[in-house]
Design an enzyme around this catalytic site. Structure first.
Site, PDB file in Angstrom:
ATOM      1  N   HIS A 170      43.303   2.840  45.003  1.00 10.65           N
ATOM      2  CA  HIS A 170      42.262   1.880  45.367  1.00 10.65           C
ATOM      3  C   HIS A 170      42.515   1.316  46.755  1.00 10.65           C
ATOM      4  CE1 HIS A 170      39.676  -1.539  45.507  1.00 10.65           C
ATOM      5  NE2 HIS A 170      40.619  -2.418  45.213  1.00 10.65           N
ATOM      6  N   CYS A 187      38.260  -3.838  40.022  1.00 10.09           N
ATOM      7  CA  CYS A 187      38.312  -2.673  40.911  1.00 10.09           C
ATOM      8  C   CYS A 187      38.716  -1.378  40.214  1.00 10.09           C
ATOM      9  CB  CYS A 187      39.254  -2.950  42.083  1.00 10.09           C
ATOM     10  SG  CYS A 187      38.665  -4.270  43.178  1.00 10.09           S
ATOM     11  N   ASN A 201      37.022  -2.576  51.652  1.00  9.35           N
ATOM     12  CA  ASN A 201      37.288  -2.553  50.215  1.00  9.35           C
ATOM     13  C   ASN A 201      35.978  -2.706  49.456  1.00  9.35           C
ATOM     14  OD1 ASN A 201      37.909  -3.134  47.549  1.00  9.35           O
ATOM     15  ND2 ASN A 201      39.438  -4.691  48.007  1.00  9.35           N
TER      16      ASN A 201
END
Length: 352
Positions: free
Chosen positions: A269, A135, A305
């Site tokens: 994030h 990520c 996400n």
């Protein structure tokens, strides 16, 4: 000479999948045993922990390289540049192009090469390559682009984060509700203006942490015996992130020469609302402060996400005035921070 973001763009898919759409799913535990709770209870608890109410998936005819291109076109237009003048195209992703209703990832040629072709860039000195860093991939791509420009190797780079996690999730795993699709992009270039990238911090923890996010069998292995899906140990990730991410952010800020009082916004994030809130609170606690209101913009409630795409998408939406209580002005000091498969951590201190 400084190194500044001169344009951003994002692509948010049109297919909206709400939590209620998972009520008919058949969830199993990792060992294949039946899930003890009914789906409405599972979904209610999931929402309370992650903050996710809905997520976006790409259309069947699209792929990761397609949405990466769409975000890139917006970033190029926003920066007002000729794409032929790009020195590097860096695409952060994790699973390549996985066509709808298939199980094989396609990464040759690189997604960066495909994006370059779709942008119709003919200049052979515009170099494209991919980065696999979990990520935190887009932030690490920005770190690399910054290094190229600082070294005199490049003057202008396009850095993209794009992922279609809907193509690699296990529908029998409750964690599948976390993941989504999307793309974000930014132009980074040399500038005479003040500010830009002030510092960065990167780290990889791999002794035990390499097993926290992986490719594994379906929780319903009887139906998908030979197919692998994205899997994660959510509890281990949560514990790891709360200990290590605030420390990395603190080091990054210290190396920038800026103080915690200078920091206006943290683009973190979008992994899990409760985890992100805890990280921010611990970061400020390291400075003997409480986290200010609105310091952490969020998109996870509506967008889920989308891995490498969350931070650049968040940045683009704030720059374009599309998130309430969020605005960037020249001179503002912000931070980008992420954690993900590796386990990798990184952060950038940036002055607008």
């Amino acid at each position: 000479m400084n190194f500044k973001i001169t344009g951003t763009g994002s692509y948010i898919p049109n297919v909206v999948t709400r939590n209620a759409d998972f009520e008919q799913h058949e969830f199993f535990n990792l060992d294949g045993s039946s899930f003890p709770q009914d789906n409405p209870t599972t979904i209610r608890k999931f929402k309370a922990i992650t903050g996710i109410e809905e997520r976006r998936y790409i259309e069947p005819e699209m792929n990761t390289s397609d949405i990466a291109t769409l975000a890139s076109k917006k970033a190029i237009e926003d920066a007002g540049i000729d794409p032929e003048t790009l020195d590097y195209i860096i695409v952060a992703h994790n699973y390549g192009d996985v066509k709808s209703n298939t199980v094989q990832s396609d990464t040759v040629p690189s997604l960066a090469t495909r994006v370059k072709a779709k942008l119709k860039i003919s200049n052979p000195k515009c170099v494209g390559y991919d980065i696999l860093f979990g990520c935190p991939g887009w932030i690490e791509g920005m770190v690399q682009a910054n290094a190229f420009i600082k070294a005199g190797i490049a003057k202008r780079c396009l850095v993209i984060g794009a992922e279609a996690l809907s193509r690699v999730v296990d529908s029998h795993d409750r964690d599948s509700m976390i993941f989504s699709d999307g793309a974000g992009a930014a132009i980074l270039e040399a500038s005479e203006e003040t500010g830009g990238i002030l510092s960065h911090e990167s780290a990889t923890f791999s002794l035990q942490e390499s097993e926290y996010i992986y490719f594994g069998k379906s929780n319903n292995s009887k139906s998908y015996e030979d197919i692998r899906f994205i899997k994660m140990n959510g509890r281990k990730i949560y514990e790891f992130a709360l200990v290590n991410v605030p420390k990395a952010m603190k080091t990054c800020l210290e190396n920038s020469g800026k103080s915690i009082e200078d920091l206006k916004t943290v683009f973190i994030h979008q992994a899990n609302e409760k985890m992100d809130e805890a990280i921010i609170n611990r970061f400020y606690k390291l400075h003997n402060m409480q986290a200010p209101e609105h310091v952490m913009p969020m998109t996870i409630h509506e967008l889920g996400n989308s891995s490498v795409a969350t931070v650049p998408t968040l940045l683009d939406l704030v720059r374009k005035g599309k998130i309430d209580h969020q605005k960037l002005e020249k001179g503002d000091v912000v931070m980008f921070a992420s954690v993900g498969a590796g386990m990798n951590i990184n952060a950038i201190t940036y002055q607008v």
